[in-house]
Enzyme design. Sequence first.
Site, mmCIF file in Angstrom:
data_model
loop_
_atom_site.group_PDB
_atom_site.id
_atom_site.type_symbol
_atom_site.label_atom_id
_atom_site.label_comp_id
_atom_site.label_asym_id
_atom_site.label_seq_id
_atom_site.Cartn_x
_atom_site.Cartn_y
_atom_site.Cartn_z
ATOM 1 N N THR A 16 0.808 -1.217 0.000
ATOM 2 C CA THR A 16 0.000 0.000 0.000
ATOM 3 C C THR A 16 0.838 1.263 0.000
ATOM 4 O O THR A 16 0.477 2.265 -0.624
ATOM 5 C CB THR A 16 -0.937 -0.001 1.234
ATOM 6 O OG1 THR A 16 -1.738 -1.173 1.198
ATOM 7 C CG2 THR A 16 -1.846 1.214 1.245
ATOM 8 N N SER A 61 1.879 -8.149 -0.679
ATOM 9 C CA SER A 61 2.616 -8.941 0.310
ATOM 10 C C SER A 61 1.964 -10.290 0.594
ATOM 11 O O SER A 61 2.597 -11.184 1.152
ATOM 12 C CB SER A 61 2.797 -8.162 1.613
ATOM 13 O OG SER A 61 1.602 -8.085 2.342
ATOM 14 N N SER A 62 0.707 -10.470 0.185
ATOM 15 C CA SER A 62 0.071 -11.783 0.325
ATOM 16 C C SER A 62 0.745 -12.816 -0.574
ATOM 17 O O SER A 62 0.614 -14.025 -0.350
ATOM 18 C CB SER A 62 -1.416 -11.697 -0.013
ATOM 19 O OG SER A 62 -2.078 -10.831 0.874
ATOM 20 N N ASP A 93 0.744 -7.076 5.528
ATOM 21 C CA ASP A 93 0.179 -8.383 5.883
ATOM 22 C C ASP A 93 1.230 -9.421 6.245
ATOM 23 O O ASP A 93 1.034 -10.221 7.168
ATOM 24 C CB ASP A 93 -0.705 -8.909 4.746
ATOM 25 C CG ASP A 93 -2.048 -8.215 4.685
ATOM 26 O OD1 ASP A 93 -2.371 -7.453 5.621
ATOM 27 O OD2 ASP A 93 -2.785 -8.420 3.707
ATOM 28 N N THR A 168 4.456 -9.033 15.340
ATOM 29 C CA THR A 168 3.340 -9.718 14.711
ATOM 30 C C THR A 168 2.300 -8.667 14.337
ATOM 31 O O THR A 168 2.150 -7.652 15.033
ATOM 32 C CB THR A 168 2.737 -10.776 15.654
ATOM 33 O OG1 THR A 168 1.817 -11.588 14.941
ATOM 34 C CG2 THR A 168 2.046 -10.164 16.854
ATOM 35 N N CYS A 281 -0.984 -17.975 22.368
ATOM 36 C CA CYS A 281 -1.201 -16.687 23.031
ATOM 37 C C CYS A 281 -0.327 -15.606 22.396
ATOM 38 O O CYS A 281 0.795 -15.863 21.958
ATOM 39 C CB CYS A 281 -0.865 -16.787 24.517
ATOM 40 S SG CYS A 281 -1.884 -17.972 25.407
#
Length: 343
Positions: A16, A61-62, A93, A168, A281
């Site tokens: 983007t 980026s996918s 992503d 993340t 988690c």
Amino acid sequence: MIHSKSNILLIYTGGTIGMVKDFKTNALKAFDFKTLLDKIPELQLLDCNIETVSFKEPIDSSNMSPKYWVQIAEVIENSYDDFDGFVVLHGSDTMSYTASALSFMLENLKKPVVFTGSQLPIGDLRTDAKENLITSIQVASLQKDNKPIIQEVCLYFEYKLYRGNRTTKMNAEHFEAFASPNYNELAVSGVHLKVNKKYLFKPDVDKPLQVHKYLDNNIALIKLFPGITKAVIQNVFETPDLKAVILETYGAGNCTTERWFINLLKEKISCGIHIINITQCLGGSVMMGHYETSNWLKKIGVISGKDLTTEAAVTKVMYLLGQNISTENFKSTYEMSLRGEMT
């Protein structure tokens, strides 16, 4: 903090941040980074020289994969002596996967490699792209005694600089898209740019950069859930050429203690498949043996991923499989922090 003139290479892979809106059609189109200073005149206030290079065909980026990680690594390798720092523009992503992978691929890195991107295109009225880009370049140009202050792969987004292999993506809509749940920020951008020096990675000063380009992606990722069946897990383990499986377990590394599950893992470990335990988690660490429900995993030789993110766990196993480490040494090597990716 002494900051002398730096040469920075901007690497555009896609995403983007590299798009601008055609206000006549409202369509997004690729941004020409050769006109960067014209579009973002604020960059001229930075005391550095900026050069740009772009993927021949920028990607979403996918579609990111290990072959593109190698391309980025090669650009850095071939330009390493000519630049003081590198800024990689990347779709958000899979940015944490790429930043984690590059941290392992670039051994003995002594210059900053800063990943950044944006949630909105660079030409949008409310874009976050300009601030992310300007501050990333500033971070990459920071020097003291003519040496880079940052000497690792990191990720800058929404006023915070993180260690790349600790990040993340945790929000698809907010500007604050990334988190580093188990490690402090390396720097925070406010009125002043504050670098938290005690958290910076310190590479071996005597060793030259070594770029590792072979990654083995014959791996699988299984997220456990209550009711997961033997057939599902067995089918994953029967994948041809499979070499490693990452298990996303509950809490501090806990899982079902049903005999079929433990026996299946034990059998596959005896066949040479590496099994790594990481937690589902967002924060915290695997502590096998802390609870009875993880004791069996420890006994049969499952590898502890400690507090690795999923992104770091995946890319670390690809990297280590590519190093042809013996089965006997793989567990101890994986459980060791190589680039500050685990506590």
